[in-house]
Design a protein around this motif. Structure first.
Motif, mmCIF file in Angstrom:
data_model
loop_
_atom_site.group_PDB
_atom_site.id
_atom_site.type_symbol
_atom_site.label_atom_id
_atom_site.label_comp_id
_atom_site.label_asym_id
_atom_site.label_seq_id
_atom_site.Cartn_x
_atom_site.Cartn_y
_atom_site.Cartn_z
ATOM 1 N N THR A 140 10.190 -20.619 34.010
ATOM 2 C CA THR A 140 10.607 -21.042 35.398
ATOM 3 C C THR A 140 10.664 -22.699 35.539
ATOM 4 O O THR A 140 9.981 -23.499 34.730
ATOM 5 C CB THR A 140 9.502 -20.758 36.544
ATOM 6 O OG1 THR A 140 8.875 -19.500 36.273
ATOM 7 C CG2 THR A 140 9.809 -21.052 37.915
ATOM 8 N N SER A 159 20.231 -23.032 35.806
ATOM 9 C CA SER A 159 19.925 -21.521 35.743
ATOM 10 C C SER A 159 21.106 -20.710 35.293
ATOM 11 O O SER A 159 20.552 -19.818 34.442
ATOM 12 C CB SER A 159 19.756 -20.950 37.412
ATOM 13 O OG SER A 159 20.808 -20.948 38.157
ATOM 14 N N PRO A 165 15.205 -18.905 35.786
ATOM 15 C CA PRO A 165 14.869 -19.024 37.314
ATOM 16 C C PRO A 165 14.865 -20.562 37.506
ATOM 17 O O PRO A 165 13.886 -21.289 36.947
ATOM 18 C CB PRO A 165 13.787 -18.377 37.681
ATOM 19 C CG PRO A 165 13.587 -17.210 36.526
ATOM 20 C CD PRO A 165 14.159 -17.756 35.406
ATOM 21 N N VAL A 166 15.747 -21.196 38.297
ATOM 22 C CA VAL A 166 15.503 -22.640 38.622
ATOM 23 C C VAL A 166 15.436 -22.781 40.434
ATOM 24 O O VAL A 166 16.268 -22.022 41.024
ATOM 25 C CB VAL A 166 16.750 -23.589 38.260
ATOM 26 C CG1 VAL A 166 16.451 -24.939 38.652
ATOM 27 C CG2 VAL A 166 16.847 -23.503 36.661
#
Length: 310
Positions: A140, A159, A165-166
């Protein structure tokens, strides 16, 4: 980026062993236009090359659609002084800065770290994430930025590229979850509070390069293990260190060591799982020449580039 990591290790080891020759860089401050031009000469014996980089950082550029950083790098033969190549240093600077943070993270961060908070949304910040992902596969990323449009662009690009996931976050939200932190801004004030930083966090502070710039809260230095890219340069130019000393939070003898010493195995990195470690970099020309010499070698082998006669 994968090719740049071993190049950074070699360059920083040469620097810390005193084999590289790096005169103090000249900073031409153009106050009325909110910019600096840095002139950075270097000699790396292992590469048998010398170089001079001229890089400009103009803080108003992004607001008018121009890159924050412009630069060129001239590479010369160390034996004859003959010019060998002229390279665009904008990409080079971002690449080598990201690779240096990756090396520092590999040397100092917990082995199980997999969450990152990044401050900044520009080219440098993007390369920070790319570099960290090489040595600590990220699960993350939280990004903190001042301009919603730039944050949204960063989230989408990074991303998609890394398949990670950003998410946009406030400093408090990001640091509540992050085990790794990168700051890549031109801020003149701390980006967060010390109380927000979790035990065991590793931080890379790479944005500030002048004594009046600071991204990290000064009192954090009192509780962190501080590693620098180059002791003399950071003690003269790193705003966090200069200001923390002036305020009595910290003193130069508190520097744990240089990154090259840890990379060479002559100095221990992280002491325990709860230790807060901080890599402070103002950027060093050994990074530029190490990557440039590699690029030049590849370009010659592939017959790339434009030949000029002087």
């Amino acid at each position: 980026m994968a090719d740049a990591l071993p190049l950074m290790k070699s360059a920083f080891i040469q620097l810390s062993e005193g084999r590289a020759r790096v005169p103090v860089r000249t900073n031409l401050n153009v106050e009325e236009h909110h910019g600096d031009s840095l002139i950075m000469p270097v000699f790396l014996p292992d590469q048998a090359r010398t170089a001079v980089k001229v890089v400009s950082v103009y803080r108003g550029n992004p607001s008018v659609g121009l890159p924050l950083i412009h630069g060129v790098l001239l590479v010369l033969d160390a034996e004859t002084g003959r010019p060998l190549s002229l390279m665009d240093a904008e990409y080079l600077t971002a690449l080598r800065t990201g690779a240096a943070s990756a090396l520092a993270t590999d040397c100092l961060a917990r082995r199980d770290a997999k969450t990152l908070a990044v401050f900044g949304t520009g080219v440098q910040a993007r390369f920070q994430v790319r570099g960290i992902h090489q040595v600590r596969p990220l699960e993350t990323v939280w990004v903190c930025g001042r301009t919603p449009r730039n944050v949204a662009s960063f989230v989408e690009e990074v991303s998609d590229e890394l398949d990670v996931p950003v998410m946009a976050a406030s400093p408090r939200e990001a640091l509540a979850n992050a085990e790794l932190v990168c700051t890549a801004t031109t801020s003149d004030r701390p980006l967060f509070e010390t109380s927000m930083v979790r035990p065991g966090t590793h931080l890379n502070a790479v944005g500030g390069y002048r004594p009046d710039m600071t991204e990290i809260p000064l009192d954090l230095l009192a509780s962190a293990t501080v590693v620098v890219d180059h002791r003399a340069s950071c003690l003269a130019e790193a705003g966090e260190l200069v200001q923390a000393e002036a305020r009595g939070f910290w003193q130069p003898s508190d520097v744990h060591g240089e990154l090259g010493e840890i990379a060479a195995g002559t100095l221990k990195g992280r002491g325990d799982q709860n230790e807060i470690t901080l890599f402070k970099s103002v950027g060093n020309a050994v990074q530029d020449l190490a990557v440039a010499a590699f690029i030049l070698e590849r370009a010659e082998a592939m017959s790339l580039g434009t030949r000029l006669s002087f």
